[in-house]
Design a protein around this motif. Sequence first.
Motif, short mmCIF file in Angstrom:
data_model
loop_
_atom_site.label_atom_id
_atom_site.label_comp_id
_atom_site.label_asym_id
_atom_site.label_seq_id
_atom_site.Cartn_x
_atom_site.Cartn_y
_atom_site.Cartn_z
N THR A 14 0.80 -1.22 0.00
CA THR A 14 0.00 0.00 0.00
C THR A 14 0.84 1.28 0.00
N PRO A 15 1.93 1.39 0.79
CA PRO A 15 2.73 2.63 0.72
C PRO A 15 3.26 2.93 -0.68
N THR A 16 3.68 1.90 -1.38
CA THR A 16 4.16 2.09 -2.75
C THR A 16 3.03 2.53 -3.66
N LEU A 17 1.86 1.93 -3.50
CA LEU A 17 0.71 2.31 -4.31
C LEU A 17 0.36 3.78 -4.09
N PHE A 18 0.38 4.22 -2.84
CA PHE A 18 0.10 5.63 -2.55
C PHE A 18 1.17 6.54 -3.14
N ALA A 19 2.44 6.16 -2.97
CA ALA A 19 3.54 6.97 -3.50
C ALA A 19 3.45 7.09 -5.02
N ALA A 20 3.09 5.98 -5.67
CA ALA A 20 2.95 5.99 -7.13
C ALA A 20 1.84 6.94 -7.55
N PHE A 21 0.70 6.86 -6.84
CA PHE A 21 -0.41 7.76 -7.15
C PHE A 21 -0.02 9.21 -6.93
N PHE A 22 0.59 9.55 -5.81
CA PHE A 22 0.91 10.94 -5.47
C PHE A 22 1.92 11.53 -6.45
N TYR A 23 2.93 10.75 -6.77
CA TYR A 23 3.94 11.19 -7.75
C TYR A 23 3.30 11.41 -9.12
N PHE A 24 2.47 10.46 -9.54
CA PHE A 24 1.79 10.56 -10.82
C PHE A 24 0.84 11.76 -10.83
N ASP A 25 0.14 11.97 -9.73
CA ASP A 25 -0.84 13.04 -9.63
C ASP A 25 -0.19 14.42 -9.85
N LEU A 26 0.87 14.69 -9.11
CA LEU A 26 1.50 16.00 -9.22
C LEU A 26 2.31 16.13 -10.51
N SER A 27 2.81 15.04 -11.03
CA SER A 27 3.47 15.09 -12.33
C SER A 27 2.47 15.47 -13.42
N VAL A 89 14.32 16.43 -12.97
CA VAL A 89 14.36 17.15 -14.25
C VAL A 89 13.20 18.13 -14.37
N VAL A 90 12.02 17.71 -13.98
CA VAL A 90 10.84 18.56 -14.10
C VAL A 90 10.95 19.77 -13.19
N MET A 91 11.39 19.57 -11.96
CA MET A 91 11.54 20.70 -11.05
C MET A 91 12.57 21.71 -11.56
N ALA A 92 13.64 21.20 -12.15
CA ALA A 92 14.65 22.10 -12.71
C ALA A 92 14.09 22.91 -13.87
N PHE A 174 5.46 28.50 -8.30
CA PHE A 174 4.60 27.90 -7.28
C PHE A 174 4.52 26.38 -7.45
N ALA A 175 4.54 25.92 -8.70
CA ALA A 175 4.36 24.50 -8.97
C ALA A 175 5.52 23.66 -8.42
N VAL A 176 6.69 24.27 -8.26
CA VAL A 176 7.84 23.51 -7.76
C VAL A 176 7.62 23.05 -6.32
N LEU A 177 6.85 23.81 -5.55
CA LEU A 177 6.68 23.51 -4.12
C LEU A 177 5.99 22.16 -3.89
N PRO A 178 4.81 21.91 -4.47
CA PRO A 178 4.22 20.58 -4.27
C PRO A 178 5.04 19.45 -4.89
N LEU A 179 5.76 19.77 -5.96
CA LEU A 179 6.61 18.73 -6.56
C LEU A 179 7.72 18.32 -5.59
N GLY A 180 8.24 19.28 -4.84
CA GLY A 180 9.25 18.95 -3.83
C GLY A 180 8.69 18.02 -2.77
N LEU A 181 7.45 18.27 -2.35
CA LEU A 181 6.80 17.39 -1.38
C LEU A 181 6.63 15.98 -1.94
N ALA A 182 6.19 15.91 -3.20
CA ALA A 182 6.01 14.60 -3.84
C ALA A 182 7.34 13.84 -3.92
N PHE A 183 8.41 14.56 -4.18
CA PHE A 183 9.73 13.95 -4.26
C PHE A 183 10.10 13.29 -2.94
N ILE A 184 9.83 13.99 -1.83
CA ILE A 184 10.17 13.47 -0.50
C ILE A 184 9.30 12.25 -0.18
N VAL A 185 8.00 12.35 -0.44
CA VAL A 185 7.09 11.23 -0.18
C VAL A 185 7.50 10.00 -0.98
#
Length: 406
Positions: A14-27, A89-92, A174-185
């Motif tokens: 489940t943690p991987t499933l959530f991480a995959a969703f969150f990363y995909f969502d913000l991407s 790459v996207v954040m940069a 502004f978009a970089v901020l949630p992407l940073g959170l997604a990176f950590i998660v």
Amino acid sequence: MTTQNKGFWQSGHTPTLFAAFFYFDLSFMVWYILGPLAVQIAGDLGLSAQQRGMMVATPILSGALLRMAMGITVDHLGPKKAGLIGQAVVMAALGTAWFFGIHSYEQALMLGVALGMAGAAFAVALPLACRWYPPQHQGKAMGIAGAGNSGTVLAALFAPTLAGMFGWQNVFGFAVLPLGLAFIVYLMLAKDAPECPPAKTFGEYLSVLKDKDSWWFMFFYSITFGGFVGLAGTLPGYFHDQYGLDPKVAGFYTAACVFAGSLFRPLGGAIADRIGGIKALLTMYTFAAACIAVVGINLPSSFAALAFFVAGMLALGAGNGSVFQLLPQRFRKEIGVMTGLVGMAGGIGGFLLAAGLGLAKQATGSYQIGLWLFASLGLVAWFGLSSVKTRWRTTWGAAAVTAAKV
């Protein structure tokens, strides 16, 4: 209790499933971000309808092409490492666009190319999630991970409003901020499945193209996902051009449409698990084609158009889930590269739809021809799936081969 007999939440990670969703969502949020900002960007840069359509379509095409490369990277480095590289790459790219600014059509296209890496997240998140789950739960797992399409809702809701308050250039910062959170998660929660297939040579990757089923899956997804992402990118401009809505209201209308499509992706996967992916997908193509054809009449009311677009996007979103309920049954060992290939085809379909609608508007003053052509392609997909369903159900989809309903 064996994996075969476990319930969905006990059978995977489940943690991987959530991480995959969150990363995909913000991407997906940032992959799509030029769509909700298109009216404001086009106004400031003096873009034509065709140029605006091409600007919106560029990240879709770039993401499509990068999905193949990312699919190969996933099989060589693993989904987790590939995802971390893509996010960096996207954040940069967004940080550079915010710091230096976008001052021309060409620069907007360059940003679109870079944002394609966010669209390539598709080829990471889905293999990351699906490798943890057995065949009978593939539809739900792929649907939940793939529900990251909902990131387009966030962009449609907030990007035009933030652009009105702070300027569209600052939205990139502004978009970089949630992407940073997604990176950590993602870094903390995502874990590669223990049963990852060994890396193959490039020639072995391309060998799947010799199988005609790979081309069928690519075509089917070019309609469902291509329709979803192509319409998502075009609808802000459509509602502005067709009904005179300001960018903020057009963004709300678009958010309703893309939310519907995103919501029904996991439901489409679950429905496919229950009744079979082929039956589910045939139903979705029928419904989507009918709704888009009705919108092509150029309805006099924006609310009526919104209702049919929402219904059509529901069907397309569910169709996305249905395709990815079937794909792991047919290509489980090649799921990394097939996710890249099928995702690439979906992105190319979205690019052609977004660019084609812009071209239709520029050439005829109306979106009608473009919408009707897309509805016609939905019917072509219906007939194509009907032509292969018997063979699929009696070969790799037979009950003796897979526990999933095909």
